[in-house]
Design an enzyme around this catalytic site. Structure first.
Site, PDB file in Angstrom:
ATOM      1  N   HIS A  37      29.205 -36.953  26.991  1.00  0.00           N
ATOM      2  CA  HIS A  37      29.205 -36.113  25.603  1.00  0.00           C
ATOM      3  C   HIS A  37      28.356 -35.171  25.528  1.00  0.00           C
ATOM      4  O   HIS A  37      27.594 -34.048  25.088  1.00  0.00           O
ATOM      5  CB  HIS A  37      28.097 -37.236  25.407  1.00  0.00           C
ATOM      6  CG  HIS A  37      28.084 -38.228  24.532  1.00  0.00           C
ATOM      7  ND1 HIS A  37      27.186 -38.507  23.898  1.00  0.00           N
ATOM      8  CD2 HIS A  37      29.312 -38.467  24.223  1.00  0.00           C
ATOM      9  CE1 HIS A  37      28.120 -39.565  22.312  1.00  0.00           C
ATOM     10  NE2 HIS A  37      29.503 -40.002  22.927  1.00  0.00           N
ATOM     11  N   HIS A  52      38.028 -45.073  24.962  1.00  0.00           N
ATOM     12  CA  HIS A  52      38.211 -47.024  25.169  1.00  0.00           C
ATOM     13  C   HIS A  52      38.206 -47.773  25.405  1.00  0.00           C
ATOM     14  O   HIS A  52      38.567 -49.176  24.782  1.00  0.00           O
ATOM     15  CB  HIS A  52      37.366 -47.066  23.405  1.00  0.00           C
ATOM     16  CG  HIS A  52      37.011 -46.098  22.172  1.00  0.00           C
ATOM     17  ND1 HIS A  52      36.989 -46.207  21.012  1.00  0.00           N
ATOM     18  CD2 HIS A  52      36.166 -45.593  23.185  1.00  0.00           C
ATOM     19  CE1 HIS A  52      36.142 -45.831  20.000  1.00  0.00           C
ATOM     20  NE2 HIS A  52      35.147 -45.264  21.797  1.00  0.00           N
TER      21      HIS A  52
END
Length: 725
Positions: free
Chosen positions: A99, A267
């Site tokens: 991020h 993920h």
């Protein structure tokens, strides 16, 4: 990419929704006023380091092995105040790194992790960055230990890379060299919405066409990094989500294969958090109480358990072994059928229709019971979309291929805004040159500069032709991601050679004259282009009564087409260049606003912007030879006439058309000159006028010539990273 966004409708931070201060500011009073402050952000007065502190030199003293060892140890050192899932902080650290870097967008090169901006508002309080404040606090003892030898920007991105290594991935490498900023960025347009997670319609001309996402934007909502994990506007539809993923990742410099690799690799580890009541969370860091000490999203119901946290609202892990980098993501996604469900916090997510207990991930707290795995709408898009599915099938057939593709994509994600490899520091910098790094070979330096200048001066090229070509070559530089510039001479390659703003007919004529000189003297064409511009400046200065020599440093290299990703250079095309009074047809943004944006990307201060504009106008460098703003009777001579006549009260100013004005004699009414907004803003904006008046003074003509040459040289040298020690 874990916990990509808070759930729609129950965002933990939507307390009033305002993203801007309610205090009245000058901009609030006069919202249409040009905000010149973006040229002054990150002023030296806000920097706590000593004036002679050089981070790039200091980081070379860093004990990299010791730092990496400490980071490896941190990964499994679970703290009571923020316990780690399965006793491993890897997923949290990866999400922080992701991020920090994932805000980068290709359109203007802004965003990204190269400045440590995740520490400041608004990013530190975005819904998508929920609980990343905890990741930075976990890193604080390490930052404290190594101090000035490692920046927050470097440390936050290294932490995710080490997390992957700790969980079994052979990473591609890492480069240090990111310098911290010390205040929030004000030059980045994150969107116009006044609420977090406002409906996506606010960002699109047509939500059904993802390509209509607003200019300079990449994320689909205010406060998100990429897409809504619950689906477009929180409505699950994997096929539709796939189209939005494709556009938003492309705007962040990723192709379909890199996008699929990043989604799967992101993920493969960690989990999303939505096992609780989102409504019970406290404010985001910028809105918290003073005694929260910068912590946000305080959770009174967590009970000291990792699995009780709420971040995105989505709940669960994607793989059977979430602390191990393996092929588990593909096994889970493609090995089961999936159905819609909701998390305990109310977020829409997908669960397997049937799954054996042994394939379910273990509870992150008790280490014995099994919990239901999860897929977001973005994950389901990898299975539903035919292109992404085909890529994933290739990955599943070759684990080594997947690991290498992901490692390279992760490296690109975390380094895309650092510019050429010359900016990378440290023992883990990969030897391989990657095309997205815009590689440039070293250029020659052993030629006779004075003899070369004489050959250039002997051509039939005019000073204006030489100045414009050098300018057009250098003006593509963006300090935001350190791309573009004169080094490499890519102005002679596709696509730049055909850009409208580069006046291809004139450009080809100049290149035809300069390329033989480069071949004859052994200089690079990149050097010859810049030196020709300098020759033009010196000739114009002499015509204006100034005897100046423009500084020059040899050594630019010439890139080839094989070294150039032509498609990625399309975003560098200037849609407007106020310095040459150019605006590409079809772009309606205000000329002065686009002017300021270009100057900021080029790293210019307000005084540098002013002196360059005034000098270039009187030199006659306007696109197509237009006379707008050429406030002088001796065009081609370097002089202060632009400023003198702009501030002359014997003149009056009159709009006569769309973005066109006349300057008339106040007594006779005769038209003396014409102008655009990019000219008159230097008299109307109070800050810019103050600088213009300095150069209009009778005693500052020598200062003007000196300052103009200095600013010109700065533009020509912006991309000389090869000269960095």
């Amino acid at each position: 990419m874990n916990d990509m966004s808070p759930m729609s409708g129950k965002c933990p931070v939507m307390h009033g929704g305002a993203t801007r201060s309610t205090a009245t500011s000058t901009k609030d009073w006069w919202p249409e006023a040009l905000n010149v402050e973006i040229l002054h952000q990150h002023d030296a007065r806000s920097n706590p380091m000593d004036p002679d502190f050089d981070y790039r030199e200091t980081v070379k003293t860093l004990n990299v092995d010791a730092l990496k060892a400490d980071l490896h140890a941190l990964m499994t050192d679970s703290q009571d105040w923020w316990p780690a899932d399965w006793g491993h902080y890897g997923g949290l650290m990866i999400r922080m790194s992701w991020h920090a870097a994932g805000t980068y967008r290709t359109s203007d090169g802004r965003g990204g992790g190269s400045t440590g901006n995740l520490r400041f508002a608004p990013l530190n309080s975005w819904p998508d960055n929920g609980n990343l404040d905890k990741a930075r606090r976990l890193l604080w003892p390490i930052k404290k230990k190594y101090g000035n030898a490692v920046s927050w920007a470097d440390l936050m991105l290294l932490a995710g890379t080490i997390a992957y290594e700790n969980m079994g991935l052979k990473t591609f490498g890492f480069g240090f060299g990111r310098e911290d900023i010390w205040a929030p960025e004000i030059d980045v347009n994150w969107g116009e919405e006044q609420e977090w997670l406002a409906p996506s319609e606010n960002r699109y001309v047509n939500l059904e066409d993802p390509e209509t996402l607003g200019p300079n934007l990449a994320a689909v909502h205010m406060g998100l990094i990429y897409v809504n994990p619950e689906g477009v506007n929180g409505n699950p539809d994997p096929a539709r989500t796939a189209q939005h993923i494709r556009v938003t990742f492309a705007r962040m410099a990723m192709n379909d294969e890199e996008t699929a690799a990043l989604t799967a690799g992101g993920h493969t580890v960690g989990k999303a958090h939505g096992n609780g009541d989102a409504g019970g969370l406290g404010r985001e860091p910028e809105g918290g109480e003073i005694h929260d000490q910068g912590f946000g999203w305080m959770n009174p119901n967590a009970d000291g358990k990792a699995g009780s946290h709420v971040t995105s609202g989505v709940e669960g892990a994607w793989t059977t072994e979430p602390t191990k980098f393996d092929m588990g993501y593909f096994d889970m996604l493609f090995g089961h059928e999936w159905e819609l469900t909701t998390s305990p916090a109310g977020a829409k997510q997908w669960k397997p229709v049937n799954i054996e207990d042994v394939d379910m991930p273990i509870d992150p707290d008790d280490g014995t019971t099994r919990t239901m795995p999860v897929m977001t709408d973005a994950d389901m898009a990898m299975k539903v979309d035919p292109v992404y599915r085909e890529i994933c099938e290739r990955f599943m057939a070759d684990e080594d291929y997947f690991r290498d593709t992901f490692a390279r994509a992760w490296f690109k994600l975390t380094h895309r805004d650092m510019g050429p490899k010359a900016n990378y520091i440290g023992p883990d910098v990969p030897d391989e040159d990657l095309i997205w790094q815009d590689p440039i070979p070293a250029g020659p330096t052993g030629y006779d500069v004075d003899a070369l200048k004489a050959k250039i001066a002997a051509t039939d090229l005019t000073p204006v032709e030489m100045i414009n070509t050098a300018w057009d070559s250098a003006r593509t530089y963006r300090g935001s991601d350190k791309r573009g510039g004169a080094n490499g001479a890519r102005i002679r390659l596709a696509p730049q050679r055909d850009w409208e703003g580069n006046e291809p007919e004139r450009l080809n004529r100049v290149l035809a004259a300069l390329e033989p000189i480069a071949a004859e003297t052994g200089a690079s064409i990149a050097d010859v282009i810049v030196l020709a511009g300098n020759v033009g400046i010196e000739q114009a200065a002499k015509a204006g009564g100034f005897n100046v020599e423009v500084p020059f440093a040899a050594g630019r290299g010439d890139a080839t087409a094989a070294m150039t990703d032509a498609e990625s250079f399309d975003v560098l095309e200037p849609l407007a260049d106020g310095f040459r009074n150019f605006a590409k047809d079809g772009y309606a943004s205000k000329a002065d606003e686009m002017f300021l944006d270009r100057a900021q990307l080029m790293g210019l201060t307000a005084p540098e912007l002013v002196v360059l504009l005034g000098g270039m106008r009187v030199l006659g460098t306007n696109y197509g030879g237009a006379q707008h703003g050429v406030f002088t009777d001796r065009e081609g001579a370097l002089s202060t006439d632009f400023f003198v006549n702009l501030t002359d009260m014997s003149n009056s100013w009159h709009p006569v058309g769309d973005d066109l004005y006349e300057i008339r004699d106040r007594q006779s009414g005769d038209v003396k000159w014409t102008a655009t907004r990019a000219d008159l803003v230097f008299g109307s904006n109070s800050i810019l006028r103050a600088y213009a008046e300095v150069y209009a003074q009778d005693d500052n003509q020598e200062k003007f010539a000196k300052d103009f040459v200095s600013a010109w040289n700065k533009v020509m040298m912006n991309d000389r990273f090869d000269l960095i020690d």
